[in-house]
Write an enzyme that holds these catalytic residues in place. Sequence first.
Site, mmCIF file in Angstrom:
data_model
loop_
_atom_site.group_PDB
_atom_site.id
_atom_site.type_symbol
_atom_site.label_atom_id
_atom_site.label_comp_id
_atom_site.label_asym_id
_atom_site.label_seq_id
_atom_site.Cartn_x
_atom_site.Cartn_y
_atom_site.Cartn_z
ATOM 1 N N LYS A 23 5.120 3.931 -11.414
ATOM 2 C CA LYS A 23 5.118 3.773 -9.757
ATOM 3 C C LYS A 23 5.646 2.436 -9.254
ATOM 4 C CE LYS A 23 0.702 3.016 -7.567
ATOM 5 N NZ LYS A 23 1.073 1.600 -7.143
ATOM 6 N N GLU A 39 -1.248 4.002 0.972
ATOM 7 C CA GLU A 39 -2.280 3.081 1.031
ATOM 8 C C GLU A 39 -2.384 2.371 2.475
ATOM 9 O OE1 GLU A 39 -2.282 0.277 -2.209
ATOM 10 O OE2 GLU A 39 -4.139 -0.730 -1.521
#
Length: 284
Positions: free
Chosen positions: A116, A185
């Site tokens: 990621k 996020e």
Amino acid sequence: LSAQRTTLRDVRRMLESGEPIPMVTAYDYTSALLADRAGIPMLLVGDSMAQTMLGFEDTLPVTVDDMVRHTAAVVRGTERAFVVADMPFMSYQASISDALRNAGRLLKEGGAQAVKLEGGTAAVGTVRALAEAGVAVMGHLGLTPQSVHQLGGYGVQGKTSSAARALVDAALELEGAGAFALVLELIPAELAQEVSNRLTIPTIGIGAGGACDGQVQVWHDLLGLSVDFTPRHAAKYAEVGETVMDALRSWADDVRHGRFPTEGQTTHIKESLDLGPTTLTPPE
Ligand code: KIV
């Protein structure tokens, strides 16, 4: 017969059948083993280990060596989970060759199935190069903690129309570049829903509302191990920190009062102990 490890085909199947995808961070062998036995299909060896495991203020100090070491421990603890490893700060930003070499280490030495990395439009070329090299890449938009100093803190992102539009564009570009999923996020739920509707790859939210295709949480927040602070987007499902401290206090109390060890933790020899004459003279 050993259990089958989750693959991206399973992840795609979950997305197509509308089955929400739970993902949790894991940083070591034991926590990975517990998550795997609990049936968590995706684990993230997050660079949040900087704070949760190493006691740093932010994620910036984590190195590729740290990530490789912890990823390998997580992989050793799992039989079924799909393991994603974070690419740490400055392991991919400076050049595509850095990104390829460091992602390669996370897969070859760490045993991760995917990496990621954080970032919008600026990360698109890197995601494309990794995907073309055969690496499964997860993107990460919204609050990107590696940019904490540039962002000026850990606040909610994408709150204005222009910021929201830029985030949607970046999400589409990352998908086009070959990302297999995106972490969203700390963005408003409406924006996360819009992104999730427009993408064909799964969105995994943290502090991004309930419309994402999956949810990721930090191990310590979820289990009550972030002793001094739990972020608003986290719900505590256990008070492991309290349980650990209670157990340690009881044990220390037993030691202090001569209640530990008991016969249960003790071995004896059958005959009486006869060591014969000692050859050592005691110090003066
Ligand atoms: O490092 C991490 O734990 C993460 C999650 C917050 C998604 O990137």
